[in-house]
Write an enzyme that holds these catalytic residues in place. Sequence first.
Site, PDB file in Angstrom:
ATOM      1  N   LYS A  97       1.057  -1.110  -0.253  1.00  0.00           N
ATOM      2  CA  LYS A  97       0.023   0.202   0.123  1.00  0.00           C
ATOM      3  C   LYS A  97       0.971   1.269  -0.072  1.00  0.00           C
ATOM      4  O   LYS A  97       0.836   2.368  -0.855  1.00  0.00           O
ATOM      5  CB  LYS A  97      -1.090   0.057   1.252  1.00  0.00           C
ATOM      6  CG  LYS A  97      -2.036  -0.975   1.227  1.00  0.00           C
ATOM      7  CD  LYS A  97      -2.941  -1.267   2.608  1.00  0.00           C
ATOM      8  CE  LYS A  97      -3.648  -2.081   2.210  1.00  0.00           C
ATOM      9  NZ  LYS A  97      -4.200  -2.412   3.914  1.00  0.00           N
ATOM     10  N   GLN A 141      -4.550  -1.448   9.901  1.00  0.00           N
ATOM     11  CA  GLN A 141      -4.800  -3.240   9.872  1.00  0.00           C
ATOM     12  C   GLN A 141      -5.238  -4.203  10.100  1.00  0.00           C
ATOM     13  O   GLN A 141      -4.759  -3.923  11.682  1.00  0.00           O
ATOM     14  CB  GLN A 141      -3.052  -3.587   8.939  1.00  0.00           C
ATOM     15  CG  GLN A 141      -2.255  -4.578   8.346  1.00  0.00           C
ATOM     16  CD  GLN A 141      -3.545  -4.322   5.822  1.00  0.00           C
ATOM     17  OE1 GLN A 141      -3.916  -2.914   6.332  1.00  0.00           O
ATOM     18  NE2 GLN A 141      -3.890  -4.930   5.771  1.00  0.00           N
ATOM     19  N   ASP A 164     -10.887   2.854   4.094  1.00  0.00           N
ATOM     20  CA  ASP A 164     -11.311   1.432   4.362  1.00  0.00           C
ATOM     21  C   ASP A 164     -12.466   1.312   3.897  1.00  0.00           C
ATOM     22  O   ASP A 164     -13.425  -0.050   3.554  1.00  0.00           O
ATOM     23  CB  ASP A 164     -11.032   0.557   5.186  1.00  0.00           C
ATOM     24  CG  ASP A 164      -9.413  -0.363   5.245  1.00  0.00           C
ATOM     25  OD1 ASP A 164      -8.971  -0.312   3.988  1.00  0.00           O
ATOM     26  OD2 ASP A 164      -8.748  -0.267   6.111  1.00  0.00           O
TER      27      ASP A 164
END
Length: 342
Positions: A97, A141, A164
Amino acid sequence: MAAASAFSSCSALRSGSVPLRRWRTLLLPAACSTSSPPRSAASDEATIISGTKLAEQVLKEVQRDVESWISFGNKRPHLTVILVGDNPASHTYVRNKIKAAAAVGISSEIILRPKDISQEELLDMTVKLNKDARVSGLLVQLPLPDHIDERTVCNTIAPEKDVDGFHIMNIGRLCLDQPSIIPATAAAVWEIIKRTGIQTLGKNVVVAGRSKHVGMPISMLLHTDGEHERPGGDATVTITHRHTPKEQLKIHTQLADIVIVAAGIPKLITTDMVKEGAAVIDVGINHIHDPLTGKTKLVGDVDFEEVKKKAGFITPVPGGVGPMTVAMLLKNTLIVAKKLIY
Ligand code: GUN
C-alpha cells in the site's frame, strides 16, 4: 493505456473463429474495442483479466488527479496506516500500500505498534489521528490481536478519514445506496467488472463468501439499483457461505453469469460448477505448499487452469483482484482528501 490492453489477445473475433456460444460475451463493450478483441483464437479459453494492468490504469488516473489537486494549491493527500503486531502477511500488504501510494504522489506513514498494545491505547491513538490535519486518510490493518475488538476500532476512525470504508456509517450508507467510501476489495471487483464491460443488469451473480468487509459489500454493489444515488449493478445476487452445501453451491453457480469467490478455500470453484462463458472473479488469497518447488505459493479459490477453459472471463491469482484492491484504496485516499463524500 487503453482498457483493452488489460486483456489477453482477441484475434479470434476478428478472424471469425470464435464459437457462436461465446459471441455474446465477446461483444461486450469495454472488453472489446475494435483494436483488440478479447480472446485467443488458438486456445478458445477465457479472457484473462489482468488486474495488474487495470490497476496501472487506475493508478495513473489517481496520480494525474493528485497532481491536479495539488496544482490548485491543495495539500498533498496523506495516508496513515496503523500496523499492530508482526503478522507477516499484514506487513506485506501494508508495504504494498505504502509503495503504491508513493508511486501516485500520496505521502504516507506506518505507525507500528506491538501486539500487546491495549485497546485503549489504540483507540486513543486513532482519536488523535482523526484530529490531525496532516492525515487525510487513516486505516488500521486487520486482523488485530484477539484482545482488541475490531469493530470498535473501525468505528473509532472518523468516517470522513475511513479509507477502508469499514466504519458503521460508511457501511450503513453503502447499504442504503448512498454515496460512501466503498471498501477497496469490493470497489476493485466492481471496477474490474465495469472496466471489462461485463454486463450486470438482470444477470445472475453468485457471491461465495459473506464477510462484512468483502462478500457483503460486493453483494450490495451488485444487487442494488443502477439509478440510485450510489448506482448498483441491478443483478440478482445469491450469497453463499460456509453452511451452503457444496451441491447447493453448484446449483447456484451453474446458473450464474458472474461468479465472485471470496471464501478462502483453494479450488472451491471447479469447472463443472461454472456456466460456459461466465465471468469468474477470484478474490481468494490462499498460501499453499507447492510440491513442485517445495515452497508456498499464492492461489485463489478457483481451479484456474480448468475453469479458464470454460469461462468467458476470469481473473488470475496473483495478478487479479489483489493489485486492483491496492489501487482502489489509493483512489479512496484521494476521495477522502478531496472530501468528496463528507
Ligand atoms: N486486512 C486484509 N485486508 C484488509 C483491508 O482491506 N483493510 C484493512 N485495514 N486490513 C485488511
